[in-house]
Design a protein around this motif. Sequence first.
Motif, PDB file in Angstrom:
ATOM      1  N   GLY A 106       0.783  -1.231   0.000  1.00 47.48           N
ATOM      2  CA  GLY A 106       0.000   0.000   0.000  1.00 47.48           C
ATOM      3  C   GLY A 106       0.809   1.274   0.000  1.00 47.48           C
ATOM      4  O   GLY A 106       0.255   2.359   0.207  1.00 47.48           O
ATOM      5  N   GLU A 107       2.134   1.172  -0.233  1.00 49.66           N
ATOM      6  CA  GLU A 107       2.959   2.390  -0.242  1.00 49.66           C
ATOM      7  C   GLU A 107       2.748   3.190  -1.525  1.00 49.66           C
ATOM      8  O   GLU A 107       2.853   4.413  -1.538  1.00 49.66           O
ATOM      9  N   ILE A 108       2.459   2.486  -2.599  1.00 49.19           N
ATOM     10  CA  ILE A 108       2.244   3.136  -3.895  1.00 49.19           C
ATOM     11  C   ILE A 108       0.865   2.758  -4.417  1.00 49.19           C
ATOM     12  O   ILE A 108       0.464   1.594  -4.334  1.00 49.19           O
ATOM     13  N   ASP A 109       0.132   3.737  -4.904  1.00 49.81           N
ATOM     14  CA  ASP A 109      -1.136   3.444  -5.577  1.00 49.81           C
ATOM     15  C   ASP A 109      -1.118   4.129  -6.940  1.00 49.81           C
ATOM     16  O   ASP A 109      -0.185   4.859  -7.266  1.00 49.81           O
ATOM     17  N   PHE A 110      -2.126   3.877  -7.726  1.00 50.68           N
ATOM     18  CA  PHE A 110      -2.163   4.420  -9.084  1.00 50.68           C
ATOM     19  C   PHE A 110      -3.300   5.420  -9.258  1.00 50.68           C
ATOM     20  O   PHE A 110      -3.826   5.603 -10.356  1.00 50.68           O
ATOM     21  N   ASN A 111      -3.672   6.082  -8.147  1.00 50.89           N
ATOM     22  CA  ASN A 111      -4.729   7.092  -8.221  1.00 50.89           C
ATOM     23  C   ASN A 111      -4.321   8.292  -9.074  1.00 50.89           C
ATOM     24  O   ASN A 111      -5.173   9.014  -9.590  1.00 50.89           O
ATOM     25  N   PHE A 112      -2.994   8.505  -9.190  1.00 50.39           N
ATOM     26  CA  PHE A 112      -2.526   9.642  -9.986  1.00 50.39           C
ATOM     27  C   PHE A 112      -2.928   9.508 -11.459  1.00 50.39           C
ATOM     28  O   PHE A 112      -2.981  10.505 -12.180  1.00 50.39           O
ATOM     29  N   LEU A 113      -3.225   8.277 -11.885  1.00 52.28           N
ATOM     30  CA  LEU A 113      -3.633   8.075 -13.271  1.00 52.28           C
ATOM     31  C   LEU A 113      -4.981   8.732 -13.576  1.00 52.28           C
ATOM     32  O   LEU A 113      -5.327   8.937 -14.737  1.00 52.28           O
ATOM     33  N   HIS A 114      -5.746   9.037 -12.522  1.00 54.59           N
ATOM     34  CA  HIS A 114      -7.046   9.690 -12.694  1.00 54.59           C
ATOM     35  C   HIS A 114      -6.974  11.193 -12.430  1.00 54.59           C
ATOM     36  O   HIS A 114      -7.990  11.876 -12.492  1.00 54.59           O
ATOM     37  N   ASP A 115      -5.756  11.687 -12.143  1.00 48.87           N
ATOM     38  CA  ASP A 115      -5.580  13.111 -11.875  1.00 48.87           C
ATOM     39  C   ASP A 115      -5.598  13.883 -13.198  1.00 48.87           C
ATOM     40  O   ASP A 115      -4.782  13.624 -14.085  1.00 48.87           O
ATOM     41  N   PRO A 116      -6.541  14.838 -13.360  1.00 49.15           N
ATOM     42  CA  PRO A 116      -6.636  15.592 -14.623  1.00 49.15           C
ATOM     43  C   PRO A 116      -5.337  16.304 -14.994  1.00 49.15           C
ATOM     44  O   PRO A 116      -4.971  16.356 -16.171  1.00 49.15           O
ATOM     45  N   GLU A 117      -4.634  16.854 -14.001  1.00 45.40           N
ATOM     46  CA  GLU A 117      -3.388  17.565 -14.281  1.00 45.40           C
ATOM     47  C   GLU A 117      -2.331  16.615 -14.833  1.00 45.40           C
ATOM     48  O   GLU A 117      -1.597  16.950 -15.766  1.00 45.40           O
ATOM     49  N   PHE A 118      -2.239  15.427 -14.234  1.00 45.88           N
ATOM     50  CA  PHE A 118      -1.267  14.431 -14.706  1.00 45.88           C
ATOM     51  C   PHE A 118      -1.582  14.003 -16.131  1.00 45.88           C
ATOM     52  O   PHE A 118      -0.694  13.926 -16.986  1.00 45.88           O
ATOM     53  N   LEU A 119      -2.861  13.714 -16.389  1.00 40.38           N
ATOM     54  CA  LEU A 119      -3.266  13.264 -17.724  1.00 40.38           C
ATOM     55  C   LEU A 119      -3.027  14.349 -18.769  1.00 40.38           C
ATOM     56  O   LEU A 119      -2.609  14.061 -19.895  1.00 40.38           O
ATOM     57  N   LYS A 120      -3.291  15.599 -18.399  1.00 41.35           N
ATOM     58  CA  LYS A 120      -3.074  16.709 -19.326  1.00 41.35           C
ATOM     59  C   LYS A 120      -1.590  16.843 -19.665  1.00 41.35           C
ATOM     60  O   LYS A 120      -1.225  16.969 -20.845  1.00 41.35           O
ATOM     61  N   THR A 121      -0.748  16.785 -18.653  1.00 45.00           N
ATOM     62  CA  THR A 121       0.695  16.904 -18.867  1.00 45.00           C
ATOM     63  C   THR A 121       1.231  15.733 -19.678  1.00 45.00           C
ATOM     64  O   THR A 121       2.032  15.912 -20.601  1.00 45.00           O
TER      65      THR A 121
END
Length: 232
Positions: A106-121
């Motif tokens: 549980g140290e790393i998750d992949f929630n950042f894949l749903h972050d609009p800023e990340f996807l835009k960049t």
Amino acid sequence: MIFTQLILAHIIGDFILQPGKWVVRKEEKKTASKELYWHVFIHTALSFILLWNLELWWMAVIIGISHFIIDALKLHLQTNKTKKAAFFLDQGAHLLVILMISFSIGEIDFNFLHDPEFLKTLTVMVFLTFPASVIIKILLSSWIPETQEINKVQTESLVNAGKYIGILERLLVFTFIVTEHWEGVGFMIAAKSVFRFSDLAEARQRKLTEYVLVGTLLSFGIAVIAGIIVKL
């Protein structure tokens, strides 16, 4: 933190504590080489040391076993032609194991894949690679210099070097802009001017010089606009 510790252990084990002669011996004798087993032992020991927690012993064991399997497959399957690809596949597999271990606790998750800023960049960065190269090539298609003019400058040019230089410069310019370091863009333009246009000046081909200049400005311009869009 565990992800960082295991990455550090991997970097030290694979690139610092692995002499070049070990690599040669492993490629010669493959799984029969004692260097392979010393290499795996060092990775396991480094993982134990950097984790510094007896309750996490199983992570070091998994690192050691997986490292042996991945390296053994690489040694037996790679050829002289596929050595470069085998290196990156090998490193990617090791990184994947470390990611899976970190994800399992549980140290790393992949929630950042749903972050609009990340996807835009990410979308813009992907666009700045080969899609932008294609667009620039199409825009310049009516101004392509004659073959003999290009040969005067590119007699010793690497295959597709210009395309990859363009991709790298666009990504660097984009990074400088989104991190608000515009001075880096100026440095990039100055550096490319020194190395690129000195050759063109020697060739004394005005059309080719103008062609390269327009292509460079298009490349930088696309990266600048992309960076501004992301910032806005």
